[in-house]
Design an enzyme around this catalytic site. Structure first.
Site, mmCIF file in Angstrom:
data_model
loop_
_atom_site.group_PDB
_atom_site.id
_atom_site.type_symbol
_atom_site.label_atom_id
_atom_site.label_comp_id
_atom_site.label_asym_id
_atom_site.label_seq_id
_atom_site.Cartn_x
_atom_site.Cartn_y
_atom_site.Cartn_z
ATOM 1 N N CYS A 2 -30.842 34.120 -1.687
ATOM 2 C CA CYS A 2 -29.730 33.250 -1.341
ATOM 3 C C CYS A 2 -28.904 32.997 -2.595
ATOM 4 O O CYS A 2 -29.439 32.720 -3.661
ATOM 5 C CB CYS A 2 -30.162 31.906 -0.778
ATOM 6 N N ARG A 27 -27.852 38.714 -3.670
ATOM 7 C CA ARG A 27 -28.974 37.778 -3.519
ATOM 8 C C ARG A 27 -29.378 37.565 -2.056
ATOM 9 O O ARG A 27 -30.399 36.932 -1.775
ATOM 10 C CB ARG A 27 -28.618 36.427 -4.141
ATOM 11 N N TRP A 74 -30.265 34.746 2.544
ATOM 12 C CA TRP A 74 -31.398 35.636 2.849
ATOM 13 C C TRP A 74 -32.361 34.759 3.630
ATOM 14 O O TRP A 74 -33.023 33.891 3.073
ATOM 15 C CB TRP A 74 -32.039 36.146 1.556
ATOM 16 N N ASN A 100 -31.162 27.198 -1.882
ATOM 17 C CA ASN A 100 -31.922 28.422 -2.136
ATOM 18 C C ASN A 100 -33.381 28.033 -2.361
ATOM 19 O O ASN A 100 -33.660 27.238 -3.251
ATOM 20 C CB ASN A 100 -31.345 29.103 -3.388
ATOM 21 N N GLY A 101 -34.270 28.552 -1.534
ATOM 22 C CA GLY A 101 -35.690 28.235 -1.719
ATOM 23 C C GLY A 101 -36.337 27.927 -0.388
ATOM 24 O O GLY A 101 -35.795 28.235 0.680
ATOM 25 N N GLU A 466 -43.405 54.654 -7.570
ATOM 26 C CA GLU A 466 -42.039 54.147 -7.746
ATOM 27 C C GLU A 466 -41.048 54.961 -6.903
ATOM 28 O O GLU A 466 -40.148 54.393 -6.269
ATOM 29 C CB GLU A 466 -41.681 54.148 -9.239
ATOM 30 N N LYS A 470 -38.334 53.562 -4.069
ATOM 31 C CA LYS A 470 -36.890 53.823 -4.015
ATOM 32 C C LYS A 470 -36.495 54.429 -2.672
ATOM 33 O O LYS A 470 -35.533 54.007 -2.047
ATOM 34 C CB LYS A 470 -36.448 54.774 -5.135
ATOM 35 N N GLU A 473 -36.846 51.826 0.347
ATOM 36 C CA GLU A 473 -35.880 50.733 0.468
ATOM 37 C C GLU A 473 -34.449 51.225 0.689
ATOM 38 O O GLU A 473 -33.690 50.607 1.415
ATOM 39 C CB GLU A 473 -35.957 49.779 -0.738
ATOM 40 N N HIS A 489 -59.251 62.503 0.198
ATOM 41 C CA HIS A 489 -60.143 61.460 0.707
ATOM 42 C C HIS A 489 -59.637 60.854 2.021
ATOM 43 O O HIS A 489 -60.380 60.211 2.717
ATOM 44 C CB HIS A 489 -60.315 60.363 -0.340
ATOM 45 N N LYS A 583 -31.762 41.069 -4.073
ATOM 46 C CA LYS A 583 -31.984 41.485 -5.466
ATOM 47 C C LYS A 583 -32.926 40.552 -6.217
ATOM 48 O O LYS A 583 -33.753 41.001 -6.989
ATOM 49 C CB LYS A 583 -30.627 41.560 -6.170
HETATM 50 C C1 F6R Z 1 -36.984 47.815 -6.054
HETATM 51 C C2 F6R Z 1 -36.714 46.529 -6.648
HETATM 52 C C3 F6R Z 1 -37.699 45.444 -6.459
HETATM 53 C C4 F6R Z 1 -37.841 44.631 -7.753
HETATM 54 C C5 F6R Z 1 -38.755 43.414 -7.551
HETATM 55 C C6 F6R Z 1 -38.923 42.619 -8.832
HETATM 56 O O1 F6R Z 1 -36.005 48.744 -6.395
HETATM 57 O O2 F6R Z 1 -35.706 46.339 -7.268
HETATM 58 O O3 F6R Z 1 -38.926 45.925 -6.036
HETATM 59 O O4 F6R Z 1 -38.339 45.474 -8.757
HETATM 60 O O5 F6R Z 1 -38.237 42.583 -6.566
HETATM 61 O O6 F6R Z 1 -37.705 42.150 -9.290
HETATM 62 P P1 F6R Z 1 -37.495 41.731 -10.788
HETATM 63 O O7 F6R Z 1 -37.590 42.955 -11.627
HETATM 64 O O8 F6R Z 1 -36.135 41.115 -10.834
HETATM 65 O O9 F6R Z 1 -38.594 40.765 -11.131
#
Ligand code: F6R
Length: 588
Positions: A2, A27, A74, A100-101, A466, A470, A473, A489, A583
């Site tokens: 948010c 956000r 959000w 926010n929260g 990783e 990517k 998402e 396994h 984000k």
């Molecule tokens: C994936 C992504 C998220 C963040 C995670 C932690 O591409 O961006 O998985 O890595 O939410 O966020 P930060 O790094 O801001 O603590």
């Protein structure tokens, strides 16, 4: 999560707030709303959808008045509906709130207020703040804010607009809130990009503090109720970093920016790196923590330290770290990794560690973030603003710092730095249009598949995880990473004709085993996409990466990022605003 923002000044609040929530949209993007005041009545326009959609329907830019608050949501408590969109008001419609929260005790508060006759319009926890303020407003705005802040449980930040008094006030209790100071105007927002085009002067509100803005600005400590002095800090951030420029999406812009962000991450103060490496060597228990992608960097840290520094460090997911509290002593070191520096899981882990006297040294992209401010020391990644929800340039920057620390622990910092600079130059060459076109062709081939499996070993096992993050998402294809050795396994059961399997085959001690694993998949009909410096016969599609040695995770991360982007495009996804994500994840 948010984005919240308040404006107090002389200009037209509607257009300023609209731009502010555009800048905070990373956000959360379920619904948006703005409330402005001309000194008497509150005008509210809000709806479901992203900022541009809601503005298209409700002309938010035309809202008049010189003070206002705004929100991009959000959803946590309450479905994504127009009614649940913020701002929310009290019964008199003279107090509006954005939040926010999560208010953990909101149901109890709501029942109490309902019994007193308050009528609730939404399913949200936020609305209780507006009605609680109404209950307490006879104490005056400052006291009302303090008593409401004290009553709320959980991690929260909120901004309230008092229409009758022309006052804006904000509380920070576990979620971020920062003040921007302009000429004759003030901003209060979740994050600096909300007001960066108007001012670079900020005042940091600490946790457990609040701000009241009328003709001046006043800060208070919520517990002691005493006023607090603040100084103005000038920040160095270029607004251009927050714009797409000639790129269609932030994601591809940020992938391409790795041509130079890696050099910035490597450029650390060597004395600080050496000093901290010495502390790592002396520590009794070292933990990397992080969430999502930053967590995968932490896991890479375990392998990198093992291989380069021959030193055992641990990685624990930030959300799981509280279960490890019994292992913590004042000789433990905690290394949180975070792009935003605001992730609630990380913050909670740090709180747990601090209670045990653990020293906290973070690897962070956002300077001045909560994590930066509560850490004993921070290494800044210096990648610039990262706007796409999927993290890219901050990730490779974090990884470069982890490598620097491992090489410093081994007493080989110079060698590590040279290797990293060479790797950054290779990344610079790699990120060219021909390479991208080759990945785009692959995305066309596999873009309609429902599942993609990804395997790696050693340093490149976390890289496989990783890549899966990517792809999942950005494209919403189910992608899953495995250690190459684990396949036999159980997960090999998932392989059938044409199922894509990405294999990270580094030129290291894991190569022969990785090729065997790829062969096992191919024998069951899998379509093998090899990421490797050399072409191997077993590959159906080859994504070449430079042979950089130990730093292979840095170059190997990049094809995964680009493939995720092109798969997302293939499937018509909203690239920078991944489905259901945000984000900055400020809820637990
Ligand atoms: C994936 C992504 C998220 C963040 C995670 C932690 O591409 O961006 O998985 O890595 O939410 O966020 P930060 O790094 O801001 O603590």
């Amino acid at each position: 999560m948010c984005g919240i923002v308040g404006y107090w000044g002389r200009r037209n609040a509607g257009s300023i707030l609209l731009q502010a929530i555009r800048n905070l949209e990373y956000r959360g993007y379920d619904s948006v709303g703005i409330c402005t005041s001309n000194g008497e009545i509150l005008a509210i326009r809000k709806d479901k959808g992203k900022v541009e959609e809601v503005n298209g329907r409700h002309s938010l830019h035309e809202m008049t008045g010189n003070i206002g608050i705004a929100h991009t949501r959000w959803a946590t408590t309450g479905k994504v509906t127009k009614k649940n969109a913020h701002p929310h008001t009290d019964c008199t419609k003279s107090i509006a709130v954005v939040h926010n929260g999560i208010i953990e005790n909101y149901e109890r508060i709501r029942e109490r207020l309902r019994a007193k006759g308050h009528a609730f319009q939404s399913e949200t926890d936020t609305e209780t703040i507006a009605h609680l303020l109404e209950e307490n407003i006879h104490l005056g705005i400052g006291q009302a804010m303090i008593s409401v802040a004290k009553e709320l449980e959980g991690r929260n930040a909120f901004v309230a607009l008092f229409g009758n008094e022309g006052v804006i006030a904000g509380v920070r209790k576990g979620s971020p809130l920062i003040v921007g100071v302009g000429g004759e105007e003030y901003f209060v927002a979740s994050d600096i990009p909300a007001f960066l085009e108007h001012t670079k002067k900020v005042m940091y509100i600490d946790d457990g503090q609040m701000v009241v803005i009328n003709n001046g600005i006043h800060f208070f400590d919520i517990d002691s109720q005493k006023s607090v002095e603040k100084r103005i800090v000038e920040i160095v951030l270029d607004m251009k970093q927050a714009e797409k420029g000639d790129y269609e999406h932030f994601l591809i812009k940020e992938i391409m920016e790795q041509k130079e962000t890696l050099f910035r991450a490597i450029n650390q103060d060597e004395d600080e790196i050496r000093k901290f490496a010495e502390e790592i060597n002396q520590a009794f228990g070292v933990f990397f923590i992080g969430a999502g992608t930053a967590g995968r960097v932490g896991l890479m840290g375990e392998y990198i330290f093992s291989k380069i520094a021959k030193k055992h460090v641990n990685f624990v997911l930030a959300s799981e770290f509280p279960s490890y509290e019994h292992f913590l002593t004042s000789k433990t070191l905690l290394i949180p990794i975070s792009q935003s520096g605001e992730t609630a899981d990380v913050m909670k882990a740090v709180e747990v560690a601090k209670k045990k006297g653990v020293k906290v040294v973070s690897i962070i992209n956002v300077k001045g973030s909560t994590l930066d401010r509560i850490s004993d020391h921070s290494f800044l990644v210096n990648s610039g603003i990262e706007k796409s929800v999927a993290s890219t340039k901050a990730t490779t920057g974090q990884l470069a710092i982890v490598f620097l620390l491992a090489y410093a622990c081994a007493g080989r910092l110079e060698e590590g730095k040279r290797l990293l600079i060479d790797t950054a130059s290779e990344v610079n060459d790699m990120l060219n249009p021909r390479y991208e076109a080759h990945i785009k062709r692959l995305a066309k081939k596999i873009g309609r598949r429902d599942h993609i499996y990804i395997i790696g070993r050693g340093l490149n096992y976390p890289v496989a995880l990783e890549a899966a993050i990517k792809i999942t998402e950005v494209s919403c294809i189910h992608a899953e990473g495995f250690a190459g050795g684990e396949l036999k396994h159980y997960s090999i059961a998932l392989i059938s004709d044409g199922v894509p399997c990405i294999a990270f085959v580094a030129n290291d001690e894991t190569m022969a085993d990785m090729l065997n694993n790829a062969a096992e998949v191919k024998a069951r009909g899998g379509y093998i996409i090899g990421v490797s410096p050399e072409k191997h016969e077993i590959f159906d599609y080859w994504l070449k990466v430079p042979d950089v040695g130990n730093t292979s995770p840095i170059v190997n991360i990049i094809p995964g990022q680009m493939l995720a982007y092109h798969l997302g495009l293939e499937r018509g996804m909203d690239i920078d605003y991944c489905r259901n994500l945000a984000k900055s994840v400020t809820v637990l």
